[in-house]
Design an enzyme around this catalytic site. Structure first.
Site, PDB file in Angstrom:
ATOM      1  N   ARG A   1      10.346   0.005   9.319  1.00 41.77           N
ATOM      2  CA  ARG A   1      10.698  -0.437  10.666  1.00 41.77           C
ATOM      3  C   ARG A   1      12.212  -0.387  10.791  1.00 41.77           C
ATOM      4  NH1 ARG A   1       6.280   0.525  11.845  1.00 41.77           N
ATOM      5  NH2 ARG A   1       4.661  -0.799  12.738  1.00 41.77           N
TER       6      ARG A   1
ATOM      7  N   ARG B   1       0.818  -1.220   0.000  1.00 43.01           N
ATOM      8  CA  ARG B   1       0.000   0.000   0.000  1.00 43.01           C
ATOM      9  C   ARG B   1       0.851   1.271   0.000  1.00 43.01           C
ATOM     10  NH1 ARG B   1      -3.938  -3.605   3.024  1.00 43.01           N
ATOM     11  NH2 ARG B   1      -2.050  -4.163   4.129  1.00 43.01           N
TER      12      ARG B   1
ATOM     13  N   GLU C   1      14.496   2.104  18.757  1.00 44.50           N
ATOM     14  CA  GLU C   1      13.684   3.297  19.025  1.00 44.50           C
ATOM     15  C   GLU C   1      12.816   3.170  20.271  1.00 44.50           C
ATOM     16  OE1 GLU C   1      11.296   3.413  15.350  1.00 44.50           O
ATOM     17  OE2 GLU C   1       9.532   2.971  16.572  1.00 44.50           O
TER      18      GLU C   1
ATOM     19  N   HIS D   1       9.474   8.555  14.351  1.00 47.09           N
ATOM     20  CA  HIS D   1       8.343   7.679  13.992  1.00 47.09           C
ATOM     21  C   HIS D   1       7.036   8.476  13.911  1.00 47.09           C
ATOM     22  CE1 HIS D   1       7.151   3.187  14.063  1.00 47.09           C
ATOM     23  NE2 HIS D   1       6.255   3.867  13.373  1.00 47.09           N
TER      24      HIS D   1
ATOM     25  N   ALA E   1       5.674   9.336  10.653  1.00 46.49           N
ATOM     26  CA  ALA E   1       5.142   9.322   9.283  1.00 46.49           C
ATOM     27  C   ALA E   1       3.625   9.116   9.267  1.00 46.49           C
ATOM     28  CB  ALA E   1       5.836   8.251   8.454  1.00 46.49           C
TER      29      ALA E   1
HETATM   30  P1  NAD Z   1       1.730  -3.772   2.887  1.00 50.57           P
HETATM   31  O1  NAD Z   1       1.518  -5.086   3.575  1.00 50.57           O
HETATM   32  O2  NAD Z   1       0.609  -3.185   2.090  1.00 50.57           O
HETATM   33  O3  NAD Z   1       3.010  -3.866   1.928  1.00 50.57           O
HETATM   34  C1  NAD Z   1       4.195  -4.492   2.294  1.00 50.57           C
HETATM   35  C2  NAD Z   1       4.821  -5.045   1.015  1.00 50.57           C
HETATM   36  O4  NAD Z   1       6.102  -5.574   1.347  1.00 50.57           O
HETATM   37  C3  NAD Z   1       4.003  -6.191   0.394  1.00 50.57           C
HETATM   38  O5  NAD Z   1       3.766  -5.923  -0.974  1.00 50.57           O
HETATM   39  C4  NAD Z   1       4.900  -7.414   0.590  1.00 50.57           C
HETATM   40  O6  NAD Z   1       4.768  -8.368  -0.460  1.00 50.57           O
HETATM   41  C5  NAD Z   1       6.271  -6.759   0.587  1.00 50.57           C
HETATM   42  N1  NAD Z   1       7.307  -7.605   1.138  1.00 50.57           N
HETATM   43  C6  NAD Z   1       7.237  -8.503   2.146  1.00 50.57           C
HETATM   44  N2  NAD Z   1       8.432  -9.098   2.312  1.00 50.57           N
HETATM   45  C7  NAD Z   1       9.277  -8.550   1.406  1.00 50.57           C
HETATM   46  C8  NAD Z   1      10.646  -8.746   1.094  1.00 50.57           C
HETATM   47  N3  NAD Z   1      11.376  -9.670   1.746  1.00 50.57           N
HETATM   48  N4  NAD Z   1      11.197  -8.008   0.093  1.00 50.57           N
HETATM   49  C9  NAD Z   1      10.458  -7.102  -0.587  1.00 50.57           C
HETATM   50  N5  NAD Z   1       9.148  -6.878  -0.330  1.00 50.57           N
HETATM   51  C10 NAD Z   1       8.565  -7.597   0.657  1.00 50.57           C
HETATM   52  O7  NAD Z   1       2.212  -2.791   4.034  1.00 50.57           O
HETATM   53  P2  NAD Z   1       2.137  -1.181   4.006  1.00 50.57           P
HETATM   54  O8  NAD Z   1       0.823  -0.744   4.540  1.00 50.57           O
HETATM   55  O9  NAD Z   1       2.610  -0.693   2.710  1.00 50.57           O
HETATM   56  O10 NAD Z   1       3.204  -0.844   5.146  1.00 50.57           O
HETATM   57  C11 NAD Z   1       4.581  -1.154   4.979  1.00 50.57           C
HETATM   58  C12 NAD Z   1       5.284  -1.005   6.301  1.00 50.57           C
HETATM   59  O11 NAD Z   1       5.313   0.373   6.682  1.00 50.57           O
HETATM   60  C13 NAD Z   1       4.579  -1.682   7.484  1.00 50.57           C
HETATM   61  O12 NAD Z   1       4.968  -3.047   7.597  1.00 50.57           O
HETATM   62  C14 NAD Z   1       5.023  -0.881   8.677  1.00 50.57           C
HETATM   63  O13 NAD Z   1       6.124  -1.525   9.271  1.00 50.57           O
HETATM   64  C15 NAD Z   1       5.472   0.443   8.088  1.00 50.57           C
HETATM   65  N6  NAD Z   1       4.694   1.600   8.571  1.00 50.57           N
HETATM   66  C16 NAD Z   1       5.358   2.637   9.143  1.00 50.57           C
HETATM   67  C17 NAD Z   1       4.646   3.746   9.596  1.00 50.57           C
HETATM   68  C18 NAD Z   1       5.332   4.954  10.208  1.00 50.57           C
HETATM   69  O14 NAD Z   1       4.667   5.783  10.848  1.00 50.57           O
HETATM   70  N7  NAD Z   1       6.634   5.148  10.026  1.00 50.57           N
HETATM   71  C19 NAD Z   1       3.255   3.767   9.494  1.00 50.57           C
HETATM   72  C20 NAD Z   1       2.617   2.684   8.895  1.00 50.57           C
HETATM   73  C21 NAD Z   1       3.337   1.588   8.434  1.00 50.57           C
END
Ligand code: NAD
Length: 338
Positions: free
Chosen positions: A235, A154, A264, A296, A298
């Site tokens: 992360r 996403r 963190e 953190h 975002a």
């Molecule tokens: P999502 O599940 O929609 O997308 C994650 C993608 O990573 C998927 O397409 C998956 O196939 C891919 N993936 C998994 N393992 C992989 C690998 N080994 N190599 C390459 N790609 C791989 O998740 P999202 O909603 O896009 O969120 C992504 C991450 O962002 C979350 O897991 C979370 O840790 C982080 N996040 C951070 C914040 C923040 O405030 N900083 C907020 C929300 C989410």
């Protein structure tokens, strides 16, 4: 339902209270982070609500289960801080908020890229001291740059689309599954190793799993394009911080922007301005002129906080009604993805 809400800040309470007008749960707020020393606070609460740095490991889940907790509701998307196998064994369901506002994180990521690349925080510090000299502030256009996006779910897909269609970058991507809509706009998929050899900026958007821990480590950094810029809003433990510091010192890494950091949990979300920080690795990171760090944040938009509160309370209402949990995450699902 009675809910023990851990790691509560004033803004969490504001958005949860507003959303709760439509649900009527009894929300009891604790500022403390959930861990083995605070889990007893949740005694007799059927539901516990937690955030990214709460520790929901087997020991904590055992205390929660003994106290009658049957639901852990994460106010976030990532669930790397939860022992899902232990939760399943103890009969504790886990729900999360899978997609509250990917735009919030994607937009912040673009903000970090621009701020780092164009030296905006350094420039602002100078201007505040009436120093209008431009030496040392030369940036680079994003247009035409070769950039990499690891994880095109996403958030990553929005970032890739923005970099490709908005800024005119050449975008390489890496994921377990390709997104045909990104391929259609010219995004090219490659293995992480190949991607890193080619791009001069890489942004991380995959979840933290045993497979992705230290995805960016010593070996990959050494093989990356010299001067590579690294952005991480996913992360912290996706990056081996010690290896990153070595890379910065040798200039193999040309710039870093982080919204997340491996250790963190001991720092972020708290005002430590009067404390002596004990984390020497973090302090070393702060000394580099080409490193930009945020704590953190975002996800931190009005829209995201509203959506998180709504979805979390809706999941708790589902559990109370004995309905199926639409945002449940189970060990089996995760095993299926691996
Ligand atoms: P999502 O599940 O929609 O997308 C994650 C993608 O990573 C998927 O397409 C998956 O196939 C891919 N993936 C998994 N393992 C992989 C690998 N080994 N190599 C390459 N790609 C791989 O998740 P999202 O909603 O896009 O969120 C992504 C991450 O962002 C979350 O897991 C979370 O840790 C982080 N996040 C951070 C914040 C923040 O405030 N900083 C907020 C929300 C989410």
């Amino acid at each position: 339902m009675r809910v023990a809400v851990f790691s509560t800040k004033a803004y969490d309470r504001r958005f949860l209270e507003a959303a709760n007008r439509g649900f009527g749960h009894r929300l009891d707020y604790f500022e403390a982070r959930l861990d083995a020393s605070t889990a007893a606070l949740a005694e007799s609460y059927p539901a516990v609500c937690t955030f990214v740095n709460d520790r929901v490991d087997a020991a904590v889940l055992e205390i929660l289960a003994r106290g009658g907790t049957r639901l852990v509701a994460l106010r976030c998307a990532g669930y790397n801080n939860v022992d899902l196998e232990a939760a399943e064994r103890l009969g504790v369901a886990v729900v999360r908020v899978p997609a509250y506002s990917p735009e919030a994180v994607a937009e912040f990521t673009i903000g970090l890229i621009l701020a780092l690349d164009r030296n905006i925080p350094r420039a602002w510090n100078r201007v505040r001291e009436n120093n209008f000299a431009l030496d040392g502030l030369i940036g680079r256009n994003l247009s035409g740059r070769k950039v990499g996006v690891v994880g095109t779910g996403r958030i990553g897909a929005l970032v890739a689309r923005s970099l490709r269609s908005g800024f005119g970058c050449e975008v390489l991507a890496s994921d377990l599954v390709e997104d045909p809509e990104l391929v259609a706009i010219g995004v090219r998929y490659a293995a992480v190793d190949d991607l890193l050899r080619e791009v001069d900026l890489v942004t991380l958007h995959c979840p933290l799993t045993p497979q992705t821990r230290h995805l960016i480590g010593r070996r990959r950094l050494a093989a990356a394009r010299p001067g590579v810029t690294i952005i991480n809003t996913s992360r912290g433990a996706l990056i081996d911080t010690a290896a990153l510091i070595e890379g910065l010192k040798s200039r193999q890494v040309g710039g870093v922007a982080l919204d997340v950091y491996e250790q963190e949990a001991d720092l972020f979300f708290e005002d430590l301005s009067n404390e002596i920080i004990q984390d020497d690795v973090f302090q070393r990171l702060l000394t580099f002129p080409n490193v930009l760090i945020t704590g953190h944040q975002a996800f931190l938009t009005e829209e995201a906080l509203s959506a998180i509160a709504e979805a979390t309370l809706a999941s708790i209402a589902e559990a109370e009604a004995g309905a199926s949990l639409t945002r449940q995450v189970t060990a089996r699902q995760v095993r299926g993805q691996a």
